[in-house]
Write a protein that holds these residues in place. Sequence first.
Motif, PDB file in Angstrom:
ATOM      1  N   ASP A   1      -0.785  -6.099 -10.712  1.00  0.00           N
ATOM      2  CA  ASP A   1      -2.068  -5.439 -10.453  1.00  0.00           C
ATOM      3  C   ASP A   1      -1.928  -4.099  -9.744  1.00  0.00           C
ATOM      4  O   ASP A   1      -1.279  -3.995  -8.701  1.00  0.00           O
ATOM      5  CB  ASP A   1      -2.952  -6.349  -9.594  1.00  0.00           C
TER       6      ASP A   1
ATOM      7  N   LEU B   1      -7.132  -2.892 -11.389  1.00  0.00           N
ATOM      8  CA  LEU B   1      -8.273  -3.520 -10.714  1.00  0.00           C
ATOM      9  C   LEU B   1      -9.042  -2.394 -10.045  1.00  0.00           C
ATOM     10  O   LEU B   1      -8.533  -1.756  -9.119  1.00  0.00           O
ATOM     11  CB  LEU B   1      -7.801  -4.529  -9.675  1.00  0.00           C
TER      12      LEU B   1
ATOM     13  N   LYS C   1      -4.263  -1.770  -7.816  1.00  0.00           N
ATOM     14  CA  LYS C   1      -5.613  -1.738  -7.244  1.00  0.00           C
ATOM     15  C   LYS C   1      -5.981  -0.291  -6.935  1.00  0.00           C
ATOM     16  O   LYS C   1      -5.293   0.392  -6.203  1.00  0.00           O
ATOM     17  CB  LYS C   1      -5.686  -2.594  -5.983  1.00  0.00           C
TER      18      LYS C   1
ATOM     19  N   ASP D   1      -8.410  -8.273   2.458  1.00  0.00           N
ATOM     20  CA  ASP D   1      -8.315  -6.855   2.836  1.00  0.00           C
ATOM     21  C   ASP D   1      -9.107  -6.708   4.126  1.00  0.00           C
ATOM     22  O   ASP D   1     -10.319  -6.527   4.096  1.00  0.00           O
ATOM     23  CB  ASP D   1      -8.861  -5.941   1.743  1.00  0.00           C
TER      24      ASP D   1
ATOM     25  N   GLU E   1     -11.899  -0.936  -7.811  1.00  0.00           N
ATOM     26  CA  GLU E   1     -12.715  -1.328  -6.664  1.00  0.00           C
ATOM     27  C   GLU E   1     -13.914  -0.383  -6.534  1.00  0.00           C
ATOM     28  O   GLU E   1     -13.815   0.787  -6.848  1.00  0.00           O
ATOM     29  CB  GLU E   1     -11.838  -1.246  -5.416  1.00  0.00           C
TER      30      GLU E   1
ATOM     31  N   VAL F   1     -12.736  -5.308  -9.213  1.00  0.00           N
ATOM     32  CA  VAL F   1     -12.404  -6.088  -8.025  1.00  0.00           C
ATOM     33  C   VAL F   1     -13.563  -5.969  -7.034  1.00  0.00           C
ATOM     34  O   VAL F   1     -14.119  -4.882  -6.836  1.00  0.00           O
ATOM     35  CB  VAL F   1     -11.052  -5.656  -7.410  1.00  0.00           C
TER      36      VAL F   1
ATOM     37  N   TRP G   1      -8.717   2.146  -5.365  1.00  0.00           N
ATOM     38  CA  TRP G   1      -9.918   2.443  -4.606  1.00  0.00           C
ATOM     39  C   TRP G   1      -9.965   3.940  -4.382  1.00  0.00           C
ATOM     40  O   TRP G   1      -8.989   4.533  -3.920  1.00  0.00           O
ATOM     41  CB  TRP G   1      -9.951   1.715  -3.256  1.00  0.00           C
TER      42      TRP G   1
ATOM     43  N   ALA H   1      -0.089  -7.076  -5.465  1.00  0.00           N
ATOM     44  CA  ALA H   1      -0.732  -5.872  -5.986  1.00  0.00           C
ATOM     45  C   ALA H   1      -0.212  -4.622  -5.295  1.00  0.00           C
ATOM     46  O   ALA H   1       0.123  -4.635  -4.114  1.00  0.00           O
ATOM     47  CB  ALA H   1      -2.239  -5.975  -5.791  1.00  0.00           C
TER      48      ALA H   1
ATOM     49  N   HIS I   1       0.859  -1.177   0.000  1.00  0.00           N
ATOM     50  CA  HIS I   1       0.000   0.000   0.000  1.00  0.00           C
ATOM     51  C   HIS I   1       0.898   1.229   0.000  1.00  0.00           C
ATOM     52  O   HIS I   1       1.714   1.396   0.907  1.00  0.00           O
ATOM     53  CB  HIS I   1      -0.879  -0.030   1.257  1.00  0.00           C
TER      54      HIS I   1
ATOM     55  N   ASP J   1     -14.784  -6.176  -3.359  1.00  0.00           N
ATOM     56  CA  ASP J   1     -14.500  -6.233  -1.920  1.00  0.00           C
ATOM     57  C   ASP J   1     -15.784  -6.738  -1.269  1.00  0.00           C
ATOM     58  O   ASP J   1     -16.848  -6.108  -1.399  1.00  0.00           O
ATOM     59  CB  ASP J   1     -14.118  -4.848  -1.401  1.00  0.00           C
TER      60      ASP J   1
ATOM     61  N   ASN K   1      -1.391  -1.109  -4.043  1.00  0.00           N
ATOM     62  CA  ASN K   1      -2.613  -0.384  -3.694  1.00  0.00           C
ATOM     63  C   ASN K   1      -2.297   1.095  -3.564  1.00  0.00           C
ATOM     64  O   ASN K   1      -1.450   1.483  -2.773  1.00  0.00           O
ATOM     65  CB  ASN K   1      -3.168  -0.898  -2.369  1.00  0.00           C
TER      66      ASN K   1
ATOM     67  N   ASP L   1     -11.212  -8.524  -2.853  1.00  0.00           N
ATOM     68  CA  ASP L   1     -10.708  -8.114  -1.552  1.00  0.00           C
ATOM     69  C   ASP L   1     -11.597  -8.824  -0.542  1.00  0.00           C
ATOM     70  O   ASP L   1     -12.748  -8.434  -0.330  1.00  0.00           O
ATOM     71  CB  ASP L   1     -10.830  -6.593  -1.376  1.00  0.00           C
TER      72      ASP L   1
END
Lengths: 393, 393, 393, 393
Positions: free
Chosen positions: B140, B182, B142, B291, B184, B217, B144, B95, B70, B219, B97, B246
């Motif tokens: 990936d 991906l 990700k 996650d 989210e 993706v 969000w 991935a 992350h 979650d 993030n 997730d």
Amino acid sequence: MSQSDAPARERVKQALRTQRIETPSWAYANSGTRFKVFPQEGVPRDPYEKIADAAVVHRLTGAAPTVALHIPWDRVDDYADLAKHATDLGMGLGAINSNVFQDPDYMLGSVTNPDPRVRRKATDHLLECVDIMDATGSRDLKLWFSDGTNYPGQDDIRARQDRLATALREVYDRLGPNQRILLEYKLFEPAFYTTDVPDWGTAYAHCLELGPKAQVVIDTGHHAPGTNIEFIVAFLLRVGKLGGFDFNSRFYADDDLMVGSADPFQLFRIMYEIVRGDALRPEAGIAFMLDQCHNIEPKIPAIIRSVLNVQEATAKALLVDAGALAAAQQAGDVLGANAALMDAYNSDVRPLLAELRADLGLDPDPMAAYARSGYFERIRAERAGGQQAGWGA
Amino acid sequence: MSQSDAPARERVKQALRTQRIETPSWAYANSGTRFKVFPQEGVPRDPYEKIADAAVVHRLTGAAPTVALHIPWDRVDDYADLAKHATDLGMGLGAINSNVFQDPDYMLGSVTNPDPRVRRKATDHLLECVDIMDATGSRDLKLWFSDGTNYPGQDDIRARQDRLATALREVYDRLGPNQRILLEYKLFEPAFYTTDVPDWGTAYAHCLELGPKAQVVIDTGHHAPGTNIEFIVAFLLRVGKLGGFDFNSRFYADDDLMVGSADPFQLFRIMYEIVRGDALRPEAGIAFMLDQCHNIEPKIPAIIRSVLNVQEATAKALLVDAGALAAAQQAGDVLGANAALMDAYNSDVRPLLAELRADLGLDPDPMAAYARSGYFERIRAERAGGQQAGWGA
Amino acid sequence: MSQSDAPARERVKQALRTQRIETPSWAYANSGTRFKVFPQEGVPRDPYEKIADAAVVHRLTGAAPTVALHIPWDRVDDYADLAKHATDLGMGLGAINSNVFQDPDYMLGSVTNPDPRVRRKATDHLLECVDIMDATGSRDLKLWFSDGTNYPGQDDIRARQDRLATALREVYDRLGPNQRILLEYKLFEPAFYTTDVPDWGTAYAHCLELGPKAQVVIDTGHHAPGTNIEFIVAFLLRVGKLGGFDFNSRFYADDDLMVGSADPFQLFRIMYEIVRGDALRPEAGIAFMLDQCHNIEPKIPAIIRSVLNVQEATAKALLVDAGALAAAQQAGDVLGANAALMDAYNSDVRPLLAELRADLGLDPDPMAAYARSGYFERIRAERAGGQQAGWGA
Amino acid sequence: MSQSDAPARERVKQALRTQRIETPSWAYANSGTRFKVFPQEGVPRDPYEKIADAAVVHRLTGAAPTVALHIPWDRVDDYADLAKHATDLGMGLGAINSNVFQDPDYMLGSVTNPDPRVRRKATDHLLECVDIMDATGSRDLKLWFSDGTNYPGQDDIRARQDRLATALREVYDRLGPNQRILLEYKLFEPAFYTTDVPDWGTAYAHCLELGPKAQVVIDTGHHAPGTNIEFIVAFLLRVGKLGGFDFNSRFYADDDLMVGSADPFQLFRIMYEIVRGDALRPEAGIAFMLDQCHNIEPKIPAIIRSVLNVQEATAKALLVDAGALAAAQQAGDVLGANAALMDAYNSDVRPLLAELRADLGLDPDPMAAYARSGYFERIRAERAGGQQAGWGA
């Protein structure tokens, strides 16, 4: 803009003058819950009487010139004659609503049924509805599928999507040049585990695959708790896939109460997105339809009230000072932007609407005018005998 | 198939052997609610220590060989060195993030902010994440977005979609040949009125517009009450747009509890759709990621338990007798089809998984093995000083 | 009654004149979500500055003469001095809010913790709060317990109720003659599986067991989706167990947005039940308190807006024509009864409230008056240094 | 305890041997949604045939010795004769369920109707049900009120509570020494704005006021989303006010699916609280009843499956190692306590239940035994003519 601003008032009234709200034939008939249908006096016994009632709503509101039909509930031998009846009453026939949920064959689904014979039968019904549209001159075929499953494992979720796509394609290809499919979604009921078109994403994906004559219809009662409906409105307008609304309101599930009665602020926010997306004018092609059940209240006044509720929400949406709102938004002024919206919502637009009605030669108070009209007393007497219309008839 | 059927057991074990579950670096660190973050003993102080903890989870389960990072929480000077550290521990970096929700500039949004300067800054961060992916070899990215609004009118819903699309396009075009986005979605929180990517439909529409390297993706904690998640899994698999999960679980909102702890039957149904869609094998490209937040329970054993929960749900899904299920579905045998699914769910797969672990040279009981290992006692002592990692560090 | 009815207007204004809305000290301080607290300029650094801000709200609205304290966030050495500071600013100190959720000891609960030592500590804190009430002259001890569990089995649901009852009894018995407990309930958060006081039924049962000095407080954001809050208001008033409100609003979970911003119609319905139950007048003992978080909007104007929202909803509730409503209800006139309520809701009460403020010698537009006052510019400058107050300070 | 522990197995089997699950007469009849009731073959045509079907369920499961009646659906001229019919089939008559929702008079409510004539009529029906209980020897009068309103303002919330209390008091005072009221609550449907007994708190408050012969019944499908039902079970057991269950399951609203089919883990948690509260044994007085609709699946096997689901959940609850659980709870070992519960849930109890049935001289697989029995083929033929029973008959 302020309500006291005369040019603004004229602009708002001008926009409201063009608004058309379609009422559904079945809302004039008896309805209820699984526990009980309470019959009411004066309820229509056939499509002709339903249209007559719809004509009263239009005569009093000036805003509801078409009536949607539901097949087979409104099946008649001669649709041209029914259309003429409507015309004679100053009305037009609107969307054709298919019904693939009441034949015993559809217990496990219609177009998604595992049995190909049932799928064929269901698809044939949809094609028949297009035939009826040819006869009535209707533009919109509204498709709602009750299809789904009640228990995990009951059927294959993905295979049902394949079957759905096949049926939709066949119907789409049958559409005439001025016809379109409005695909409705619904979270649940009557299916309780999966629904084959449960949300706007599913309807959108199928409509996109079908082509430009397929669009999504939003029933305001068909969402999971907490869903932001105006977001969906804005999103679908942006991608050109909003076809219309089935208006009603809800506190819990698909309550089918009068639109605007449960959350008038939500209705305002929805109409604001319509105004903001320049989708109020008829040429934008958004069908504003009611789809409600008047289980315990008298039907005609409930429908008049619903039309008024939509008009009031629209009037408030039109009152939003777009310039002030945009300026506050751009400045990151959270409270200022919210206040610009709320200022319109907190206005009392009833005087403006009364003025609009007076301009149009209508009674400024349609509810009172209906009560005074004696229409109910007449239909109560005239329709005392015979079989009342309902969901099953 | 029956568990006592030896070839079937081998088949199930073979499939389980290929399953890869990615654990998130931040789950090893402190987390909490807005009310309080309760610090725990032995928590990692930097990305290197997080990876060390993840390596323990993999060593004991044999099923968690990668760890997601992350940014900026796991920002380091030398990502190649971090990757080497992982390799040395038998791990890979997974991935990347992105984080566009913690800078003060993002108070009113990141890529959808009304201010173009902030949008530029946020997009630059996303591009930096692709740079990091180049360094770590991650596939990936990700994404969000916490972006949204708290009050009606606060910002223009539709304009924010335009801004979102612009940023996504720029990042998409920056992706290398073996990289993907991906995307989210999340219903709400931290935004409380609108969220700019609130549901799978929104994420799907953007991914479709972007192209084949953009996928959705899921979650498992990000849905409205009543949402049928396995339907979304089946739907996205059918249209080739499911990128991964997730995993976590929830009773109420985005509770971020251990996956499978709130509704193990739902996790089984999700994994069944994965098996049914032939998407378990790594080549299918579905990223199975955790996650979660371990606010009150010790982190490493909570993550081990979570990996086991996913494995158990998968084993049950693999035990479903596909032939019997399909036959009952085709016959419209509602109870028989449901029973075919439930028969697998009601099985106790723990012995089979213990056997699999023994086959792989692992301890059959990873939880007990961790407790015996002395690892916690060691990190508690070693990490007594310094600044514990958390969401803000 | 009609707004144009002069005696009615006077009656409404007279009732509004008596309404008192308490603002919470913590709403003037920084707050946020678990993802981020965005600090704002000019935020108070201690309880004295919070009270100064609250005094501004009261000066402009004339309706917010008390401020609630939160212990330990508002702990001071000398509460008498703090009370004098309030008095000097024309303010009073209101409810004392206990805090048993931020000490590391409370990770698994406070008064319901399995460890008796922690329970003792938590109960002692509650008793300390009564000591503070003695010093401040506060009437109300507001108890909110974050206690609960995250995982099934984590603790014994029933034993926790026993522990809760024990602690409540001890605190109840410590109350002075003019003091009372207001027991708050909340569905979830920060606990995610069980909460020890999750709903009004639980709070009611405990208050009933405790005695007349224990009453239920309704936080408008603490309910399951679909809960009808005004029903609870009406029910608790009927049985004499409504103690007050923590006002705020929500779209999803415990969003803590400005009261009336998410569902103004709901706020109106709640205030209508208050009016109908004759509980608006101060002697009825209902505490009307705000409990909100202004995460992204400036705090003081957000609180002013919230006070205005409560006033507007109250004014509309007072406008309901009780006679017409009762007559329609008794006649079973569904639409007529609904119309009687909606007629009041659809009124624009802002002119009436402006008139009331003018009568009171206040600026008719408190939001504009605040903007013009220069207060924000002053505190921004004066409070530039130091440690801003927040939930943790 | 472990399943392989022989004394423990015996203890579990001993407890299961005493469990009694009551099946509802109406579940054997046709049911459906408001959209359609799909008639099924072989459905009973009168109460005698319903009891015959219930006897089959008991013969095969050994756990369902009583059948609940619903008045007027099961109205007969001679209840003593009906009771004798039951006895002859090895059955007993169970709870009497009143029905005050299907007479046209009840459109706006029954005991809470604004019209005193309707209230009198409804109360008289409830008293008639007590007369029937005298004739059938039933202990439990189950009261469910569909009463409520659809629109804000429609009726006075508080006055309806007064009317409800009056009716309940009259019925309570009519109860014989061994009779009791079980008061059911339901969030919504058929009423869509307010329901007069919407939650357990309301039912509890009325039962408390009534006295010891009034208790709350929990219908597992009647809650708001997110409600923790096992909390309510634990709470009501603690205060001695749990009277029983109406078991069924739901994904969305009041779906009335087979108990345990939507969330088997929830059912286990509920049964765990029963076991933990020592309320499984018949002397505890908890009525375990089914209340389900088998809209699309064959009714008798669906009910057998439901009985088995309750038994399986109960067996798992009995398997929980109470000592290990309590120790982990007391130690604050979150994961250990959760694992103690999950260990039981993850067990496959079907072999144990098959063993229990063999001990009792029953077929170990009741579903297969029913399929083999030829009963369905017989009733399909015998009941081909006549009027099938349903909710309206």
